[in-house]
Design a protein around this motif. Structure first.
Motif, PDB file in Angstrom:
ATOM      1  N   LEU A 101       0.824  -1.209   0.000  1.00 26.63           N
ATOM      2  CA  LEU A 101       0.000   0.000   0.000  1.00 26.63           C
ATOM      3  C   LEU A 101       0.860   1.262   0.000  1.00 26.63           C
ATOM      4  O   LEU A 101       0.561   2.238  -0.699  1.00 26.63           O
ATOM      5  CB  LEU A 101      -0.927   0.004   1.216  1.00 26.63           C
ATOM      6  CG  LEU A 101      -2.146  -0.906   1.125  1.00 26.63           C
ATOM      7  CD1 LEU A 101      -2.901  -0.925   2.439  1.00 26.63           C
ATOM      8  CD2 LEU A 101      -3.061  -0.434   0.003  1.00 26.63           C
ATOM      9  N   ARG A 102       1.944   1.259   0.759  1.00 26.48           N
ATOM     10  CA  ARG A 102       2.840   2.416   0.791  1.00 26.48           C
ATOM     11  C   ARG A 102       3.459   2.647  -0.578  1.00 26.48           C
ATOM     12  O   ARG A 102       3.580   3.790  -1.045  1.00 26.48           O
ATOM     13  CB  ARG A 102       3.922   2.179   1.837  1.00 26.48           C
ATOM     14  CG  ARG A 102       4.841   3.334   2.016  1.00 26.48           C
ATOM     15  CD  ARG A 102       5.829   3.043   3.107  1.00 26.48           C
ATOM     16  NE  ARG A 102       6.792   4.126   3.222  1.00 26.48           N
ATOM     17  CZ  ARG A 102       7.868   4.091   3.945  1.00 26.48           C
ATOM     18  NH1 ARG A 102       8.151   3.000   4.648  1.00 26.48           N
ATOM     19  NH2 ARG A 102       8.682   5.107   3.996  1.00 26.48           N
ATOM     20  N   SER A 103       3.831   1.555  -1.248  1.00 22.14           N
ATOM     21  CA  SER A 103       4.412   1.681  -2.582  1.00 22.14           C
ATOM     22  C   SER A 103       3.393   2.225  -3.577  1.00 22.14           C
ATOM     23  O   SER A 103       3.724   3.088  -4.404  1.00 22.14           O
ATOM     24  CB  SER A 103       4.930   0.315  -3.038  1.00 22.14           C
ATOM     25  OG  SER A 103       5.332   0.351  -4.372  1.00 22.14           O
ATOM     26  N   LEU A 104       2.160   1.742  -3.500  1.00 20.49           N
ATOM     27  CA  LEU A 104       1.129   2.231  -4.427  1.00 20.49           C
ATOM     28  C   LEU A 104       0.807   3.692  -4.190  1.00 20.49           C
ATOM     29  O   LEU A 104       0.633   4.466  -5.137  1.00 20.49           O
ATOM     30  CB  LEU A 104      -0.134   1.386  -4.280  1.00 20.49           C
ATOM     31  CG  LEU A 104      -0.066  -0.044  -4.820  1.00 20.49           C
ATOM     32  CD1 LEU A 104      -1.337  -0.810  -4.475  1.00 20.49           C
ATOM     33  CD2 LEU A 104       0.151  -0.027  -6.315  1.00 20.49           C
ATOM     34  N   LEU A 105       0.734   4.085  -2.941  1.00 21.42           N
ATOM     35  CA  LEU A 105       0.431   5.504  -2.643  1.00 21.42           C
ATOM     36  C   LEU A 105       1.584   6.404  -3.049  1.00 21.42           C
ATOM     37  O   LEU A 105       1.379   7.509  -3.546  1.00 21.42           O
ATOM     38  CB  LEU A 105       0.101   5.653  -1.154  1.00 21.42           C
ATOM     39  CG  LEU A 105      -1.219   5.027  -0.695  1.00 21.42           C
ATOM     40  CD1 LEU A 105      -1.356   5.124   0.812  1.00 21.42           C
ATOM     41  CD2 LEU A 105      -2.380   5.701  -1.387  1.00 21.42           C
TER      42      LEU A 105
END
Length: 112
Positions: A101-105
């Motif tokens: 999720l951190r990578s996608l955001l």
């Protein structure tokens, strides 16, 4: 609509006889005699040592007890290890989800 409906009290089904209370007369100054003490119970006769039943531990019984104890320890250990493994797997999967999720955001913010 918003008023509560109170239950109705059930009516008695039969004739209930009134309770009769008889008053007792108390005369002041009348001595009350205490009850005589009860005689002590006789002591039981001692049991001779030859009539007592003893628990004898045979080699087969000892082996069965050791085997049963070992089985209990193994089952409890397996349950505890499986619970620990479930917690570890859950924690790892939550960590992987957080990284994804951190990578996608982060990648979504860079493209703008």
């Amino acid at each position: 609509m918003f008023r509560p409906k109170l239950p109705t009290m059930p009516q008695p089904t039969g004739i209930v006889p009134p309770a009769v209370i008889e008053p007792t007369r108390i005369t002041p100054g009348t001595p009350v005699m205490p009850a005589p003490p009860a005689a002590p119970a006789p002591a039981p006769a001692p049991v001779p040592a030859s009539n007592r039943s003893t628990v004898q531990l045979t080699p087969g019984t000892a082996l069965a007890l050791v085997g049963g104890g070992t089985a209990v320890v193994l089952v409890v250990g397996a349950v505890l290890v499986s619970m620990l493994l479930a917690v570890a797997i859950t924690g790892a999967s939550v960590a992987v989800c957080a990284v994804v999720l951190r990578s996608l955001l982060a990648s979504g913010n860079r493209r703008r």
